[in-house]
Design an enzyme around this catalytic site. Sequence first.
Site, short mmCIF file in Angstrom:
data_model
loop_
_atom_site.label_atom_id
_atom_site.label_comp_id
_atom_site.label_asym_id
_atom_site.label_seq_id
_atom_site.Cartn_x
_atom_site.Cartn_y
_atom_site.Cartn_z
N CYS A 279 72.83 -28.11 57.81
CA CYS A 279 72.88 -27.26 59.00
C CYS A 279 73.83 -26.08 58.87
O CYS A 279 73.85 -25.20 59.72
CB CYS A 279 73.28 -28.10 60.22
N ASP B 86 78.85 -33.35 45.29
CA ASP B 86 78.34 -32.43 44.27
C ASP B 86 76.88 -32.06 44.52
O ASP B 86 76.47 -30.93 44.28
CB ASP B 86 78.51 -33.03 42.87
N ASP C 209 75.70 -27.77 39.97
CA ASP C 209 77.12 -27.91 40.22
C ASP C 209 77.71 -28.64 39.02
O ASP C 209 77.23 -29.70 38.64
CB ASP C 209 77.36 -28.71 41.50
N CYS D 292 75.54 -32.32 62.14
CA CYS D 292 74.19 -32.88 62.13
C CYS D 292 74.18 -34.33 61.62
O CYS D 292 73.13 -34.97 61.61
CB CYS D 292 73.23 -32.02 61.31
N CYS E 30 77.80 -27.65 54.97
CA CYS E 30 76.76 -28.67 55.05
C CYS E 30 75.44 -28.06 54.58
O CYS E 30 75.03 -27.01 55.07
CB CYS E 30 76.61 -29.17 56.49
N CYS F 129 78.76 -34.59 57.48
CA CYS F 129 78.68 -33.48 58.42
C CYS F 129 78.99 -33.98 59.84
O CYS F 129 78.42 -34.97 60.29
CB CYS F 129 77.31 -32.84 58.39
N GLU G 117 77.79 -21.47 40.07
CA GLU G 117 78.91 -20.91 40.78
C GLU G 117 79.75 -20.09 39.82
O GLU G 117 79.87 -20.42 38.65
CB GLU G 117 79.75 -22.06 41.32
ZN LIG Z 1 75.16 -30.65 58.96
#
Ligand SMILES: [Zn+2]
Length: 442
Positions: free
Chosen positions: A358, A384, A218, A377, A355, A374, A302
């Site tokens: 999850c 980053d 990233d 989770c 995330c 998150c 990316e």
């Molecule tokens: Zn999560």
Amino acid sequence: MNTLQAYRFALDPNNTQLADLHRHAGAARFVFNWGLARVKAALSQREAEQTYGLTGDMLTPVPWTLPALRLEWNKAKPRAAPWWAECSKEAFSAGLDRLAQGLKNFTDSRKGKRKGRRVGFPRFKKRGKARDSFRYTTGVYGPAGDRHVKLPRIGRVKVSEAMGALTGRLAGGVARLLGATVSRTAGRWFVSFTVQVAREVPPGPSGRQRTAGPVGVDLGVKHLAVLSTGEMIANPKHLTASLRRLRTASRAYARSKPGSAGRAKRAARLARIHARVAHQRRHGLHTLTTRLAKTHDTIVVEDLHVAGTVRNRRLARAVSDTGMAEVRRQLSYKTSWYESALVVADRWYPSSKTCSGCGWQDPNLSLSDRTFACQSCGLVIDRDVNAAVNLRHLVAASTSETVNARGADRKTRAGGRVAGKREPGTAQADQTGGASPRGEAA
Ligand SMILES: [Zn+2]
């Protein structure tokens, strides 16, 4: 394996040579403008003829290609530029070549054959506004000893940098000169040699230095890059210093009065610092991309819509400073040198908002949020690093294709399914790779 490489050196010309350099760049610009005027005249002539009903061969031909332009120029030059013999013919060739390329880009863009932003019709080059440059492709040019380069018509010009890397390869017969571009940036002249280099291909999987698997990268503003391993690669120190200087210089420039002598002086200083920042950043990125291509199987980056973002003025500096396009460019050839693979994630893949634990997505994440928390989770992670891990997940699902695509710059369209679903918890992290990355070679 043969690859193309460029070696760029700063020149240290004496006063006569300096005048010659300016004259050659001027000649390239002159002939570009001459050719463009010629093309425009022929086009309007044609338009008039068409209103009289003329068609096909009866119409005035328009010199659109390099050979056609060259033919016309050779007929016209004794009258159009009685001084033509003072410059190397290469300077005129370079100007016409650039015009022909501009015309071709325009046509291709209109026909949809060219990717990216629409290319407009070539415009006249203004003295002082357009970049000064010209190119040699034939004749005797190249390094002459360790401290000089030979340029036709201009002579032996001193260079202010060591050329050992290039001269060694040329002497050893592993490199061949293909061309030399002479250009001026922020008041300094440079020569850039395009060279074909025969590289040794790494001796198969066992001989590779690579031990690490896939890595997500990233590119940041605060850091040069953040890896999915959690490593944060800082901006080089001298770059940070130059950036600070850049800030002061641009403020001083903004404060100065338009049209004043002070403003011109500050603009020149600003341009010099910009050039230094670009140089230092490129250097830092080279170190990083070489290391990544040598040590990792697969590198996922990316695909940023750079053309679109740069127009946003607030983001402009951030984007250009971190040089995402440059990283991608460097990785695409270095992965082929070192037999690793480059995967480019779809531009709409929400690597920052997902995330990495999850797959839950945070639609409200803003650019100023430095941490990802998150709500599904409970993972709390640097923004980053989270994005980099998501990028790495992209290859987990497509390992077999990746292996087959060694050295290729692939695009993977992973976003479709994930991006479409906004409900928390529906997308698993290991599914974000998408089962069917499209293997278009870019
Ligand atoms: Zn999560």
